[in-house]
Design a protein around this motif. Sequence first.
Motif, PDB file in Angstrom:
ATOM      1  N   VAL A 108       0.843  -1.196   0.000  1.00 32.66           N
ATOM      2  CA  VAL A 108       0.000   0.000   0.000  1.00 32.66           C
ATOM      3  C   VAL A 108       0.877   1.244   0.000  1.00 32.66           C
ATOM      4  CG1 VAL A 108      -1.792   1.280   1.239  1.00 32.66           C
ATOM      5  CG2 VAL A 108      -1.843  -1.220   1.182  1.00 32.66           C
ATOM      6  N   MET A 169      -5.590  -4.596   5.870  1.00 37.53           N
ATOM      7  CA  MET A 169      -4.571  -3.587   5.618  1.00 37.53           C
ATOM      8  C   MET A 169      -3.815  -3.368   6.929  1.00 37.53           C
ATOM      9  SD  MET A 169      -4.939   0.239   3.951  1.00 37.53           S
ATOM     10  CE  MET A 169      -5.900   0.877   5.338  1.00 37.53           C
ATOM     11  N   THR A 220      -9.403   1.955   9.271  1.00 35.90           N
ATOM     12  CA  THR A 220     -10.068   0.752   8.749  1.00 35.90           C
ATOM     13  C   THR A 220     -11.498   0.574   9.266  1.00 35.90           C
ATOM     14  OG1 THR A 220      -8.940  -0.595  10.428  1.00 35.90           O
ATOM     15  CG2 THR A 220      -7.927  -0.467   8.252  1.00 35.90           C
ATOM     16  N   LEU A 223     -13.684   3.018   7.404  1.00 36.72           N
ATOM     17  CA  LEU A 223     -13.994   2.606   6.036  1.00 36.72           C
ATOM     18  C   LEU A 223     -15.144   1.610   6.013  1.00 36.72           C
ATOM     19  CD1 LEU A 223     -10.436   2.184   4.472  1.00 36.72           C
ATOM     20  CD2 LEU A 223     -12.203   3.795   3.732  1.00 36.72           C
ATOM     21  N   LEU A 252      -3.258   6.498   3.994  1.00 38.67           N
ATOM     22  CA  LEU A 252      -3.691   5.236   3.413  1.00 38.67           C
ATOM     23  C   LEU A 252      -4.971   5.407   2.601  1.00 38.67           C
ATOM     24  CD1 LEU A 252      -3.124   3.045   6.605  1.00 38.67           C
ATOM     25  CD2 LEU A 252      -1.578   3.304   4.642  1.00 38.67           C
ATOM     26  N   LEU A 253      -4.984   4.793   1.426  1.00 36.60           N
ATOM     27  CA  LEU A 253      -6.168   4.769   0.557  1.00 36.60           C
ATOM     28  C   LEU A 253      -6.686   6.171   0.235  1.00 36.60           C
ATOM     29  CD1 LEU A 253      -8.101   1.746   2.129  1.00 36.60           C
ATOM     30  CD2 LEU A 253      -6.412   1.733   0.287  1.00 36.60           C
ATOM     31  N   LYS A 254      -5.773   7.112   0.066  1.00 36.69           N
ATOM     32  CA  LYS A 254      -6.182   8.493  -0.214  1.00 36.69           C
ATOM     33  C   LYS A 254      -6.962   8.596  -1.520  1.00 36.69           C
ATOM     34  CE  LYS A 254      -4.496  13.264  -0.350  1.00 36.69           C
ATOM     35  NZ  LYS A 254      -5.219  13.672  -1.575  1.00 36.69           N
ATOM     36  N   LYS A 256      -8.886   6.393  -2.889  1.00 40.25           N
ATOM     37  CA  LYS A 256     -10.251   5.899  -2.672  1.00 40.25           C
ATOM     38  C   LYS A 256     -11.079   6.923  -1.916  1.00 40.25           C
ATOM     39  CE  LYS A 256     -13.057   2.338  -0.459  1.00 40.25           C
ATOM     40  NZ  LYS A 256     -13.124   1.009   0.182  1.00 40.25           N
TER      41      LYS A 256
END
Length: 347
Positions: A108, A169, A220, A223, A252-254, A256
């Motif tokens: 990631v 993750m 997490t 999300l 993380l997961l920016k 998305k």
Amino acid sequence: MLSTLLLRDAGTSRYLGAASIVQKEDNGGSFAKDFASAESSREASSPTAASRGHGHAFAASLVLGAAAFYSSLQQVAKGLIEWSVGLALAALRPNEWVDFKLQETYDVNHNTKLFRFSFDPEKNLGLNVASCLLAMADIGTKEDGSPKKVIRPYTPISPPDSKGYFDLMIKVYPQGLMSQHIAHLKPGDTLAVKGPIPKLPYEPNKKKQIGMIAGGTGVTPMLQVLDAILSNPDDNTQVSLVFANTTPDDILLKEKLDRLASAHPNFKVFYVVDKPTEDWKGGRGYINKDVLLKALPSPSDDTVILVCGPPGLMKLISGDKAKDKSQGEVEGLLKDLGYPKEQVYKF
């Protein structure tokens, strides 16, 4: 389960007669009217008509009560069957460890990986929103030479109803016992998992506004709730996320999160980093009152604030949980801003 259903079947036969009488009322006119007419024709010639009338009324009430009880038995049986079917289709078990096979691993960022574990493609994982799972591994040994079992909680970022797989993750810490163990797994190796572990039961539109404050992989569980809201067109809950990290590369997961914010007007995200780059356009430094006043909904019975992150963030924002792992009192910035403990949930 089977014995319970057998008891229900045996008990049912005692109420079939009562149920058939009630059904006759539906199919053949009015059982109550026929009963009342027959009694009134005998009333003049019978000295005990009044007492018999009370007796018949009592009998009729027993019939109706038995029919209601039979109906409740049917509902219970239906619920048990639905529960057993759901359990059979779920890969997780709440009271036993199940081995899941690692399928593949993705990077990631520089210190966080995504691990995909697989299982029977005809089953779903069996997670509720919001809930997590526990991972266990034998790492090291105790003084007596027996294996030392290490257990850690994780929240999958894959949809709860995904069939055949789930994604974890995980930030890999240099001294992290479990994160290092999982990072060294190879495709085909297994990880023992148990769950789900219920956290905050989510109901669509129960609250008008949800504020989220997360740090690092504490995003997490956010999300999980966020995906449930934004994937439901009938859920009008307004959501705002304050996401704190060390550097822009740590977010993380920016992509998305930005995509979700762009596609859904009821979701806004605010980034804060304490070591920004020169071209960074988001928040700088640490989360403070000004950031929260700008990003979060005000204290209200229609508001709940969710918090998850490392110990330093928890202490700053809300205070940690109590020693017994209950929610405890609200401390930190949220207390200063007037949020009571009923409006704050700590993951």
